[in-house]
Enzyme design. Sequence first.
Site, PDB file in Angstrom:
ATOM      1  NE  ARG A  55      55.782  43.631  36.858  1.00  0.00           N
ATOM      2  CZ  ARG A  55      57.017  44.039  36.527  1.00  0.00           C
ATOM      3  NH1 ARG A  55      57.540  45.125  37.052  1.00  0.00           N
ATOM      4  NH2 ARG A  55      57.744  43.333  35.682  1.00  0.00           N
ATOM      5  CE1 TYR A 108      30.919  48.317  35.201  1.00  0.00           C
ATOM      6  CE2 TYR A 108      33.106  48.342  34.220  1.00  0.00           C
ATOM      7  CZ  TYR A 108      32.254  48.653  35.263  1.00  0.00           C
ATOM      8  OH  TYR A 108      32.749  49.306  36.358  1.00  0.00           O
ATOM      9  CG  ASP A 180      32.112  41.470  32.079  1.00  0.00           C
ATOM     10  OD1 ASP A 180      31.835  40.728  33.040  1.00  0.00           O
ATOM     11  OD2 ASP A 180      32.286  42.698  32.195  1.00  0.00           O
ATOM     12  CE  LYS A 205      31.197  45.091  40.347  1.00  0.00           C
ATOM     13  NZ  LYS A 205      31.014  45.234  38.903  1.00  0.00           N
TER      14      LYS A 205
HETATM   15  C1  LIG Z   1      31.790  46.051  38.024  1.00  0.00           C
HETATM   16  C2  LIG Z   1      31.866  45.424  36.714  1.00  0.00           C
HETATM   17  C3  LIG Z   1      33.056  45.411  36.000  1.00  0.00           C
HETATM   18  C4  LIG Z   1      34.289  46.104  36.479  1.00  0.00           C
HETATM   19  O1  LIG Z   1      34.789  45.602  37.670  1.00  0.00           O
HETATM   20  P1  LIG Z   1      35.707  46.524  38.593  1.00  0.00           P
HETATM   21  O2  LIG Z   1      36.375  45.544  39.489  1.00  0.00           O
HETATM   22  O3  LIG Z   1      34.787  47.478  39.281  1.00  0.00           O
HETATM   23  O4  LIG Z   1      36.658  47.219  37.687  1.00  0.00           O
HETATM   24  C5  LIG Z   1      33.086  44.772  34.786  1.00  0.00           C
HETATM   25  N1  LIG Z   1      31.985  44.184  34.288  1.00  0.00           N
HETATM   26  C6  LIG Z   1      30.828  44.179  34.941  1.00  0.00           C
HETATM   27  C7  LIG Z   1      29.654  43.502  34.335  1.00  0.00           C
HETATM   28  C8  LIG Z   1      30.723  44.808  36.164  1.00  0.00           C
HETATM   29  O5  LIG Z   1      29.553  44.846  36.798  1.00  0.00           O
END
Ligand SMILES: *Cc1c(COP(=O)(O)O)cnc(C)c1O
Length: 387
Positions: A55, A108, A180, A205
């Site tokens: 971990r 988000y 983010d 993403k």
């Molecule tokens: C998809 C997304 C997230 C979250 O990511 P996950 O890996 O699906 O938890 C956070 N911020 C934005 C802008 C996103 O598009």
Amino acid sequence: MSSKDLKPDTVATHAGRMSSEHFGVVNTPVYRASTILYPTLEKLEARDTRYRYGRIGTPSSESFENAISELEGAARTMVCTSGLNAAVLAILSVCSAGDHILVTDNCYGPTRIFCRQTAKRFGITADFFDPLIGRDIAAHIKPNTKAVFCESPGSQTFEVQDIPAIAEVAHAHGAAVLMDNTWATPLFFPALQRGVDFSIQAATKYIGGHADVMIGYVSVNEQYREKLEHTHDELGLYASGDDCYLALRGLRTMPVRLARHHETGLTLARWLQARPEVERVLHPALESDPGHALWKRDFKGASGLFGIELKPVNDKQLAAFMNALKLYGMGYSWGGYESLIVPAHFTRSARPFGEMGPVLRIHAGLEDAGDLIADLEQAFAQMQAAA
Ligand SMILES: *Cc1c(COP(=O)(O)O)cnc(C)c1O
């Protein structure tokens, strides 16, 4: 040659490699590990080995984290199992019971829900601010404001934030800036260089890039390194060797993929702008976009995600359009090689537009742009036929 002298594309290709420790194999292999064996009792009791427990870190996670730290120009990166996990980790690294956090209104959706529910349950209060606020964020900062959470552009509404201005004001009040940065990635928005303290990425993403891995990370500057490390360790966060491997593999080709996403996204946006069915296109790289000047000043490119507002149509027409599309999948997430389309979901306190027609979110994938346009064109014909 230090990575400071290299261009980001070169860093994305070379950083984090451990070939000499793996028989010359180019990619760090997948390590699946819980137990790590210590050679002697002395070393076990002193925890004196490079790796201590699955971990806590393996060569797979270390390769990925080191590659990202070089690309972000970060003191430290910590990987975790999702982008949402990364956003929560960043918030919990700086906010405690009794603290206040300012969160951009276009964030988000699940980040917003965390702030309103679980964070609140633990005594952290959140207020949401207009993403276009800039320097006026000062008026919302309270004595107990520990963090300002940004997302630029917002992944549903695509407003560009003045991050350097917000960061300057936040820092003057002793608050950390969390961002983010999933839309632009560190390649198109070097967040830490623009004043951000915690760069948050849903690597699910563009870094993963192939719609087959859930993973996230947080990168920080030296000031917040220890806070991030401790919070990550105490929450028991990690990501599996398989997922770190896939994310690092994705990172190697991200510069070429992103360049193509940028080009195709902008081609589609311009074509859509000229269509009679479209009221408005939300894409900061378009000269007509309200966020264009800031985007041009602070960003190095645009990803493939943008929005459109259609002129008013009924539900039957909208369904005829969406269901006629053959090359755009309907599904959540984005940043993979494939094109997608979904109705936008507004989680904001004030609906900024879309009063008239439906708002859709498009992800321009790596298909041929001409084919993608032809598909939209035949679907618009189906929409008209359904009138
Ligand atoms: C998809 C997304 C997230 C979250 O990511 P996950 O890996 O699906 O938890 C956070 N911020 C934005 C802008 C996103 O598009």
